[in-house]
Design a protein around this motif. Structure first.
Motif, PDB file in Angstrom:
ATOM      1  N   ASP A  10       0.868  -1.183   0.000  1.00 24.75           N
ATOM      2  CA  ASP A  10       0.000   0.000   0.000  1.00 24.75           C
ATOM      3  C   ASP A  10       0.901   1.228   0.000  1.00 24.75           C
ATOM      4  N   ASP A  35       4.755   0.067  -3.506  1.00 27.13           N
ATOM      5  CA  ASP A  35       4.319   0.135  -4.894  1.00 27.13           C
ATOM      6  C   ASP A  35       4.279  -1.279  -5.469  1.00 27.13           C
ATOM      7  N   GLY A  36       3.723  -1.399  -6.684  1.00 28.01           N
ATOM      8  CA  GLY A  36       3.540  -2.716  -7.282  1.00 28.01           C
ATOM      9  C   GLY A  36       4.833  -3.450  -7.557  1.00 28.01           C
ATOM     10  N   ASP A  54      -3.265  -3.092  -2.023  1.00 29.94           N
ATOM     11  CA  ASP A  54      -4.045  -1.948  -2.472  1.00 29.94           C
ATOM     12  C   ASP A  54      -4.157  -2.053  -4.002  1.00 29.94           C
ATOM     13  N   ILE A  55      -5.164  -1.442  -4.573  1.00 31.36           N
ATOM     14  CA  ILE A  55      -5.306  -1.456  -6.035  1.00 31.36           C
ATOM     15  C   ILE A  55      -4.595  -0.262  -6.656  1.00 31.36           C
ATOM     16  N   MET A  56      -4.840   0.926  -6.132  1.00 30.56           N
ATOM     17  CA  MET A  56      -4.290   2.141  -6.741  1.00 30.56           C
ATOM     18  C   MET A  56      -2.903   2.438  -6.171  1.00 30.56           C
ATOM     19  N   MET A  57      -1.899   1.773  -6.753  1.00 31.32           N
ATOM     20  CA  MET A  57      -0.513   1.990  -6.364  1.00 31.32           C
ATOM     21  C   MET A  57       0.256   2.581  -7.533  1.00 31.32           C
ATOM     22  N   ASP A  61      -0.517  -1.194 -10.807  1.00 33.00           N
ATOM     23  CA  ASP A  61      -1.636  -1.281  -9.865  1.00 33.00           C
ATOM     24  C   ASP A  61      -1.809  -2.703  -9.328  1.00 33.00           C
ATOM     25  N   TYR A  63      -4.215  -4.827  -9.630  1.00 41.10           N
ATOM     26  CA  TYR A  63      -4.708  -5.802 -10.601  1.00 41.10           C
ATOM     27  C   TYR A  63      -3.535  -6.467 -11.330  1.00 41.10           C
ATOM     28  N   SER A  81      -8.943  -1.695  -0.646  1.00 38.66           N
ATOM     29  CA  SER A  81      -8.952  -0.603  -1.609  1.00 38.66           C
ATOM     30  C   SER A  81     -10.018   0.441  -1.309  1.00 38.66           C
ATOM     31  N   LYS A  83     -11.545   1.767  -3.786  1.00 43.25           N
ATOM     32  CA  LYS A  83     -12.493   1.575  -4.885  1.00 43.25           C
ATOM     33  C   LYS A  83     -13.653   0.723  -4.356  1.00 43.25           C
ATOM     34  N   ASP A  88     -15.792  -2.922  -9.313  1.00 47.05           N
ATOM     35  CA  ASP A  88     -14.404  -2.992  -8.828  1.00 47.05           C
ATOM     36  C   ASP A  88     -14.181  -4.281  -8.057  1.00 47.05           C
TER      37      ASP A  88
END
Length: 232
Positions: A10, A35-36, A54-57, A61, A63, A81, A83, A88
């Motif tokens: 995250d 980060d991813g 987390d999704i928004m990294m 991301d 995913y 997340s 989202k 989502d």
């Protein structure tokens, strides 16, 4: 006794620290990534038993991280997340996540879900190691449970863990009809709370990978108003 290691990815440091604090109180070892790319590096350098992503990294991301993890690993993944839409959540589950929580969240609920996913993963590994040494075969489809392998006419199929578990459940019990409720409770290992759409989405993507968009009901048959069965 093996130490259980949990990856927390995250970019919000405060959230990662909060999650790590509660998981460490449970006796888990934690590895953090912001980060991813660093999350994937952690998977390569540590024996990860479960990931909270987390999704928004930045950079990559959640995913994409999940897609890359699923190329080699089958440990549980929980999305955490901001989202919040149903789409989502469905996207996250279809991509290969095992659970999805939205922010803001209750840390104790997250710990409970982590415990649940780890118990389920242990139960599946034990059952495969003892009771599922053989393979299942039907019309060009070959399933080897203890290797987590599926081939169709010799071509390997890339299934998410949930898709694989659904297929093994149905194929191991040919002609038995399973409702969406029973599939969810057996595969997800949790009580069923209006989760039929989740099962339907996984069945739909599984059928597509099995080529049933062309040859319908060859493997998975819908019993309208009741559920699904393996067409033996």
């Amino acid at each position: 006794m093996k130490r259980i290691t949990i990856l927390i990815a995250d970019d919000e440091i405060e959230i990662a620290d909060l999650v790590a604090l509660h998981l460490q109180k449970e006796g888990y070892h934690t590895v953090k990534a912001s980060d991813g790319q660093s999350a994937l590096q952690a998977v390569q350098t540590h024996a990860i038993d479960l990931a909270v992503l987390d999704i928004m990294m930045p950079g990559m991301d959640g995913y994409e991280v999940t897609r890359k993890i699923r190329e080699q690993h089958h440990f549980p993944i929980i999305f955490l997340s901001a989202k919040t839409s149903d789409m989502d959540k469905i996207t996250g589950l279809v991509m290969g996540a095992d659970d999805y929580m939205t922010k803001p969240f209750n840390p104790m609920e997250l710990v409970a879900r982590v415990n649940s996913q780890l118990r389920r993963a242990l139960q599946f590994s034990q059952s495969r190691a003892t009771a599922q040494r053989s393979f299942l075969e039907k019309g060009g489809l070959v399933i080897i449970p203890d290797q987590h392998s599926v081939t169709l006419y010799g071509k390997p199929l890339e299934l998410t863990p949930k898709e694989f578990d659904i297929l093994v459940l149905l194929a191991s019990n040919p002609k038995q009809v399973f409702s969406a409720e029973s599939i969810f409770e057996k595969v997800w290992g949790e009580a069923y709370f209006e989760s039929g759409n989740t099962v339907m989405v996984h069945i739909r993507t599984l059928r597509k990978k099995l080529g049933e968009d062309v040859n319908k009901n060859k493997f998975i048959k819908t019993i309208w108003g009741v559920g699904y069965t393996f067409n033996d």
